[in-house]
Structures are given as structure tokens and as C-alpha cells.
Enzyme design. Structure first.
Site: not given
Ligand code: UDP
Length: 337
Positions: A86, A126, A151, A155
Site C-alpha cells: 500500500k 481506494s 498502487y 486497486k
């Protein structure tokens, strides 16, 4: 009958709070976590808060044989998938590591779930999937993509995998929870966020500065087009966030298909507002100065939280002052551990 819920990454910051919430609601909780960014102590601490320990497997979710053993041993009804790398900056440096880990582990998990007839999944997504171009506040109907780092793309890609899977087989129920800025800690002071090294995120930097571990907080940019010139974010208390997961599990039990749901308060606060609230709520100074902007930061974004209210009957309850008090209590309790 008691529900058995598997939390991948359940020893982490958000997972540990979800575990507490589910145990308090009477679920059996299984945690699968490889402890690559967490600590086994957390399992006992969850037990100390709730009076009931989760069942713990030290397992990398990408390890198919190990995951098979978990599903063979436990009557899992639904999965909350929180395992994943993350760190935004690290993902830019090591994109392959991020794509390999986050995508591979998710694919393995979904295949093993399918093989064991488990088809309810809550995914830790996110607000970063909204990219840079959408107007604020963000609604779930807006186009996603345009992410600014690997990152964020993981997602985005996992959301797509789940969408395709749910479209292919109506037995699947996939809820993608788009988190805004989770901060705070459990009010017991026993669990919270434990960043490695120098924190990148605002709240851990603030608590470490208040504790004297860091000399001074740099507020990144004072010339944004916001009321006080600093960036604005939708900070959400991790305990509210955890309650959102419990509500999403109920939703996934009732409804099939794919859906994305924002978990945010719907109200942005500025960086300086957070710093001032922290100082007042805890009666402690946070030395800070306004410095240059940090590359890649958006001036302001926050959730339209309507869908969560309508579909999950959920909304945030905790204030910015609660977040500041609980983060500080955790910082003081966790020092030296
Ligand atoms: N921020 C800051 N100083 C810090 C860390 C963060 O001023 O040492 C600001 C950052 O510029 C952003 C906000 O705090 O406007 C939230 O940053 P964080 O990294 O916590 O989350 P992000 O919104 O980037 O996901």
C-alpha cells in the site's frame, strides 16, 4: 448461526479494526496475514478488546496451497480482502513487485474461493481510483482510472477483475469499498497504524511530531485554492470505516453482482485544520511550518457519501477531534513497542 468471515491482511491497520467490529457483532473471524507489514501481537490485542481471539493463519494469500488449507479447515462464508502492498511511493519505485503481489494474490484468492463455493467478497479499494480529473465530490458513477501510481492502478485493476467475475456468474457478490483518508485508532489504544520508518501519511507524522520523534511537520503547500491554502481531505475514523465493512458484508449477503461504495464522511478538512484540532483536542503542540507542495497531491477531494447511506444504512459518526484523540492515545501507548 454464527458467520465465519475470513480477513486477508487482517492483522493490518484497517483489518484489525474490522476484526474487532465483526467479533463484537458475534462473527467468527479468521485472519490470514503473512505479517509482512504487521505483527502477530495484534491478534492477542484484538482478543483483549473483544474477549474473543480471532483464529490466525500466518499465510501469504498468493500461496495457493496454504490458502487451500485455510478454506478446507474453516467454513468461510465471506471474505474481506485487505491484503496488499500500500505504499504509494514504493509502488512507483517497484511497480512489478506491486503488480505481482496485489494482482496475483487476488487472483489466487478468487480462484480458491470459487473452488470452495465462497462467492461473497468485500474489497479494500481506494478513492485513488477516481484519478485526477473528476470533479469533487466523487460519486461512484464517475469514470475511474487515470491513476497516478502503480498502487492506485492495482486497486483499479482488481475492481475490474471483480466486475468481470460478477458479470460472468450471478452467484458472485463483490463490494468494492473506496476508502477516503483513514486515520484514528481504536479507543482502547491497543491497536492502530504502525508505519515503518518515516511516515508518509499525515496523521502518523503529526502524532510522531507531537511525541518528539520528529522535529517538525512540514505542511505540504500553502498556496492551494482552498480557504486556508492547504490541501483538503475527507478524513475518516478507522472505527467508522470498520463498521462500514460490517454493513457491506450484510449487503453482500442480500445482493449479488458488483458494486462500488465510497466510505468517507462527505466533509473535507484541511491539513491545517487537522493540525489545529489535534493541538486543541490533546493540549499538546505540534511544531509545523508550511513548505513546498508535494508532487502529485490534489488540492481537495472528498466523498459523496449518499450511496453508503442508502445501501448500507451507514454514515460516519466520529469527529475530527475523535480521530485526533484516538490517534494520539495509540501513539502514546505504542511507543517503545
Ligand atoms: N501532508 C502534509 N505533510 C506530511 C504528510 C502529508 O502536509 O508530512 C498532507 C498531504 O500533502 C495531503 C494530506 O496531508 O494534502 C494527506 O496526505 P496523506 O499522505 O496522509 O494522504 P493522501 O491524501 O495523499 O492519500
Amino acid at each position: 448461526m454464527e458467520r465465519t468471515i475470513l480477513l486477508t491482511g487482517g492483522a493490518g491497520f484497517i483489518g484489525s479494526h474490522v476484526a474487532v467490529e465483526l467479533l463484537q457483532q458475534g462473527c467468527r473471524v479468521i485472519i490470514a496475514d503473512d505479517l509482512s507489514n504487521s505483527c502477530e501481537d495484534v491478534v492477542q490485542r484484538i482478543g483483549a478488546i473483544t474477549g474473543r481471539e480471532p483464529i490466525f493463519y500466518q499465510t501469504d494469500v498468493a500461496d495457493r496451497a496454504a490458502l487451500e488449507r485455510v478454506f478446507a479447515a474453516e467454513p468461510v462464508e465471506a471474505v474481506v480482502h485487505l491484503a496488499g502492498y500500500k505504499a504509494v511511493g514504493e509502488s512507483v519505485q517497484k511497480p512489478l513487485m506491486y503488480y505481482r503481489n496485489n494482482l496475483d494474490s487476488t487472483l489466487t484468492l478468487l480462484e480458491v474461493m470459487d473452488a470452495h463455493d465462497v462467492r461473497q467478497i468485500i474489497f479494500s479499494s481506494s478513492a485513488t481510483v477516481y484519478g485526477e480529473k473528476n470533479p469533487i465530490p466523487y460519486t461512484e458513477q464517475m469514470p475511474t482510472g487515470g491513476c497516478t501510481n502503480p498502487y492506485g492502478w492495482t486497486k483499479y485493476m482488481i475492481e475490474q477483475m471483480l466486475k468481470d467475475l460478477a458479470a460472468s456468474d450471478p452467484r458472485w457478490s463483490a463490494v468494492c469499498l473506496r476508502y477516503f483518508n483513514p486515520v484514528g485508532a481504536h479507543e482502547s489504544g491497543l491497536i492502530g497504524e504502525a508505519p515503518n520508518g518515516i511516515p508518509n501519511n499525515l496523521m502518523p507524522y503529526v502524532t510522531q511530531t507531537a511525541a518528539g520523534i520528529r522535529k517538525e511537520l512540514t505542511v505540504f503547500g500553502g498556496d492551494y485554492p482552498t480557504p486556508d491554502g492547504t490541501c483538503m481531505r475527507d478524513f475518516i475514523h478507522v472505527v467508522d470505516l470498520a463498521r462500514g465493512h460490517a454493513a457491506a458484508l450484510e449487503y453482500a449477503r442480500r445482493e449479488s453482482g458488483w458494486i462500488a461504495i465510497n466510505l468517507g464522511s462527505g466533509r473535507p478538512s484541511s491539513v491545517l485544520e487537522l493540525v489545529h484540532t489535534f493541538q486543541e483536542a490533546n493540549d499538546i503542540p505540534v511544531p509545523h511550518r508550511v513548505g513546498d507542495r508535494r508532487e502529485g497531491d490534489l488540492a481537495s477531494y472528498y466523498a459523496d457519501a449518499t450511496r453508503a447511506k442508502e445501501l448500507l444504512d451507514w454514515q460516519t459518526e466520529k469527529t475530527l477531534a475523535d480521530m485526533c484523540r484516538d490517534s494520539w492515545r495509540w501513539q502514546q501507548n505504542s511507543q517503545g513497542k
